[in-house]
Design a protein around this motif. Structure first.
Motif, short mmCIF file in Angstrom:
data_model
loop_
_atom_site.label_atom_id
_atom_site.label_comp_id
_atom_site.label_asym_id
_atom_site.label_seq_id
_atom_site.Cartn_x
_atom_site.Cartn_y
_atom_site.Cartn_z
N SER A 205 2.83 -4.58 -5.39
CA SER A 205 2.66 -3.14 -5.57
C SER A 205 2.42 -2.52 -4.21
O SER A 205 1.66 -3.06 -3.40
N VAL A 206 3.09 -1.39 -3.95
CA VAL A 206 2.97 -0.73 -2.66
C VAL A 206 2.27 0.61 -2.86
O VAL A 206 2.76 1.47 -3.60
N LEU A 207 1.14 0.77 -2.19
CA LEU A 207 0.40 2.02 -2.23
C LEU A 207 0.83 2.90 -1.06
O LEU A 207 0.93 2.42 0.07
N PHE A 208 1.10 4.16 -1.33
CA PHE A 208 1.56 5.11 -0.32
C PHE A 208 2.76 4.56 0.47
O PHE A 208 2.71 4.44 1.70
N PRO A 209 3.84 4.21 -0.21
CA PRO A 209 4.99 3.61 0.48
C PRO A 209 5.60 4.52 1.52
O PRO A 209 5.64 5.74 1.36
N LYS A 210 6.03 3.91 2.62
CA LYS A 210 6.74 4.59 3.71
C LYS A 210 5.88 5.65 4.40
O LYS A 210 6.40 6.63 4.92
N THR A 211 4.56 5.45 4.38
CA THR A 211 3.66 6.36 5.08
C THR A 211 2.71 5.56 5.97
O THR A 211 2.67 4.33 5.91
N SER A 212 1.93 6.26 6.76
CA SER A 212 0.97 5.59 7.64
C SER A 212 -0.20 4.98 6.87
O SER A 212 -1.00 4.24 7.44
N ARG A 213 -0.30 5.28 5.58
CA ARG A 213 -1.38 4.73 4.73
C ARG A 213 -0.84 3.63 3.81
O ARG A 213 -1.49 3.25 2.84
N GLN A 214 0.29 3.10 4.14
CA GLN A 214 0.93 2.09 3.30
C GLN A 214 0.11 0.80 3.24
O GLN A 214 -0.42 0.32 4.24
N ALA A 215 -0.01 0.27 2.02
CA ALA A 215 -0.72 -1.01 1.81
C ALA A 215 0.01 -1.76 0.70
O ALA A 215 0.40 -1.17 -0.30
N VAL A 216 0.19 -3.06 0.89
CA VAL A 216 0.92 -3.88 -0.07
C VAL A 216 -0.03 -4.85 -0.75
O VAL A 216 -0.76 -5.60 -0.09
N TYR A 217 -0.02 -4.83 -2.09
CA TYR A 217 -0.83 -5.75 -2.88
C TYR A 217 0.03 -6.94 -3.31
O TYR A 217 1.06 -6.76 -3.96
N ALA A 229 -4.41 -11.17 -4.76
CA ALA A 229 -4.53 -12.39 -3.94
C ALA A 229 -4.90 -12.00 -2.52
O ALA A 229 -5.79 -12.60 -1.91
N TYR A 230 -4.24 -10.98 -2.00
CA TYR A 230 -4.60 -10.40 -0.71
C TYR A 230 -3.86 -9.09 -0.52
O TYR A 230 -2.91 -8.75 -1.25
N LEU A 231 -4.32 -8.35 0.47
CA LEU A 231 -3.79 -7.03 0.78
C LEU A 231 -3.16 -7.07 2.17
O LEU A 231 -3.77 -7.59 3.10
N ILE A 232 -1.95 -6.56 2.30
CA ILE A 232 -1.26 -6.57 3.59
C ILE A 232 -1.27 -5.17 4.20
O ILE A 232 -0.83 -4.20 3.57
N GLY A 234 -0.13 -3.06 7.70
CA GLY A 234 0.64 -3.08 8.94
C GLY A 234 1.79 -4.07 8.89
O GLY A 234 2.16 -4.58 7.83
N GLY A 235 2.37 -4.36 10.05
CA GLY A 235 3.49 -5.29 10.14
C GLY A 235 4.78 -4.67 9.64
O GLY A 235 4.83 -3.52 9.19
N ASN A 236 5.88 -5.45 9.74
CA ASN A 236 7.14 -5.03 9.15
C ASN A 236 7.08 -5.35 7.67
O ASN A 236 7.10 -6.50 7.27
N MET A 237 7.00 -4.32 6.83
CA MET A 237 6.87 -4.54 5.40
C MET A 237 8.14 -5.14 4.83
O MET A 237 9.20 -4.52 4.86
N ASN A 238 8.00 -6.35 4.30
CA ASN A 238 9.15 -7.06 3.77
C ASN A 238 9.38 -6.79 2.30
O ASN A 238 9.89 -7.63 1.58
N ALA A 239 8.96 -5.61 1.84
CA ALA A 239 9.20 -5.22 0.46
C ALA A 239 10.63 -4.69 0.34
O ALA A 239 11.14 -4.05 1.26
N GLY A 240 11.26 -4.97 -0.79
CA GLY A 240 12.68 -4.65 -0.95
C GLY A 240 13.04 -3.21 -0.69
O GLY A 240 14.00 -2.90 0.02
N SER A 241 12.26 -2.27 -1.24
CA SER A 241 12.59 -0.86 -1.10
C SER A 241 12.28 -0.31 0.28
O SER A 241 12.73 0.77 0.64
N ILE A 242 11.50 -1.06 1.06
CA ILE A 242 11.09 -0.58 2.38
C ILE A 242 11.89 -1.21 3.50
O ILE A 242 12.16 -0.58 4.52
N MET A 339 -0.56 -7.27 12.13
CA MET A 339 -0.73 -7.17 10.69
C MET A 339 -2.06 -7.77 10.27
O MET A 339 -2.56 -8.71 10.89
N MET A 340 -2.66 -7.20 9.23
CA MET A 340 -3.87 -7.76 8.62
C MET A 340 -3.56 -8.20 7.20
O MET A 340 -2.85 -7.50 6.47
N MET A 341 -4.08 -9.35 6.82
CA MET A 341 -4.00 -9.84 5.44
C MET A 341 -5.43 -10.03 4.97
O MET A 341 -6.09 -11.00 5.34
#
Length: 351
Positions: A205-217, A229-232, A234-242, A339-341
């Protein structure tokens, strides 16, 4: 509050087409009531107090359905119905038990019709339904003498407000995708796929996708999209839509409680830690990740930090299995926090 009332009104309309004596509608509504109103409502539904029990230092109130009056001396069918309720600081729970399979099946259908998300519909152990801050676990219970009971365990969670979220770790208060939607809205939370590699893919799940507040669950329960399991960050987001997004995403603004942020220099990170630390070399299985250990003020076990390097060919030290931050600092390679995990505390308390 207004949204919850509208939800229950709509749910009642959907469920009116069912003719069972008790429905999921009844107990979803009951679970939202304060204690005094709950007892009054259950009494109207012909449930009477039947004592209480203690579960993990929490009082569980038990109610049994009044036996239906029958003109016959002996009933041909014995029906068991009971309810257990309890409350904690941020949670209210109501579990309904019935021996009627048809009643249970109709309740499950009602939840589907009301738009509850269900990822494990074919699971024989238990079916989890979720909608915003409400979850319902539907289960079949085999008791002694092969008697069968069916249960609906309804939980309503009190969630933090957006203004209460200050640090990246605060985002781990949201246990599921639906919890995120409940607080931040469906526009700001999307389901996606995260590509760890070409062969390893997980739902996320991506919170605030494509913004400076983006976070990936990344979810531990990848089917029901819950239990982080963890929260990602920063970094290059390897989510499909991003990953194929051509626009510019500003540098991530989330800070950890330790004070770490994306783009932080190696020198600043060392000062924040109050000591040096080691990170894995560029040819390792976890290139540039800081070794998960506590060498100073920062616990790199709970906050897994991956570094970036602007000049990866600028020092032979990067070919080593691990490198001390103090050893490579003077090489001026442009090393920074990439990136932080962030892991939930429960993942690291026994390590």
């Amino acid at each position: 509050m207004r949204g919850s009332i509208l939800f229950f009104i709509l749910f009642v309309i959907v469920c009116d087409v069912h003719s069972q004596a008790y429905s999921a509608k009844d107990f979803l509504y009951a679970s939202s009531l304060p204690t005094k109103k709950l007892e009054s409502y259950l009494n109207k539904k012909k449930f009477v107090p039947a004592g209480s029990s203690l579960r993990n230092d929490t009082v569980v109130n038990i109610y049994n359905a009044k036996p239906a009056k029958s003109k016959k001396k002996k009933d041909t069918l014995h029906i068991t119905r009971s309810i257990e309720t309890f409350r904690t600081k941020n949670n209210s729970s109501l579990t309904y038990f019935t021996s009627l399979k048809e009643e249970y099946a109709e309740s499950v259908e009602e939840l589907k019709e009301a738009g509850f998300f269900c990822g494990n519909e074919k699971d024989t152990a238990g079916i989890l339904f979720q909608k915003k801050n409400i979850s319902v676990l539907a289960t079949m219970i085999i008791e002694k003498d092969d008697d069968t009971l069916y249960s609906l365990a309804i939980n309503q969670q009190q969630l933090p407000l957006p203004d209460d979220i200050q640090f990246a770790e605060d985002l781990l208060q949201f246990y599921s995708h639906e919890y995120l939607v409940s607080v931040f809205g469906s526009v700001n939370v999307v389901k996606d796929l995260y590509y760890f590699s070409d062969k390893e893919v997980a739902k996320c799940s991506v919170l605030f996708p494509k913004t400076s507040r983006q976070a990936v669950y990344i979810w531990e329960d990848n089917i029901n999209l819950c239990k982080p399991a963890y929260l990602i960050i920063g970094g290059n987001m390897n989510a499909g839509s991003i990953s194929n997004y051509d626009g510019v995403i500003s540098e991530n603004v989330w800070n950890s409680k330790d004070g770490i942020y994306s783009g932080m220099t190696l020198n600043s990170l060392m000062k924040l830690n109050g000591n040096s630390f080691k990170f894995y070399g560029k040819n390792s299985e976890s290139p540039y990740m800081i070794v998960p250990e506590k060498t100073g003020a920062i616990n790199f076990k709970t906050n897994r930090v991956v570094l970036g390097c602007l000049n990866p060919g600028g020092s032979r030290l990067l070919n080593n299995a691990t490198i001390g931050a103090d050893e490579i600092l003077s090489d001026n390679l442009g090393i920074y926090v990439y990136m932080m995990m962030i892991l939930p505390p429960s993942h690291t308390k026994n390590k």
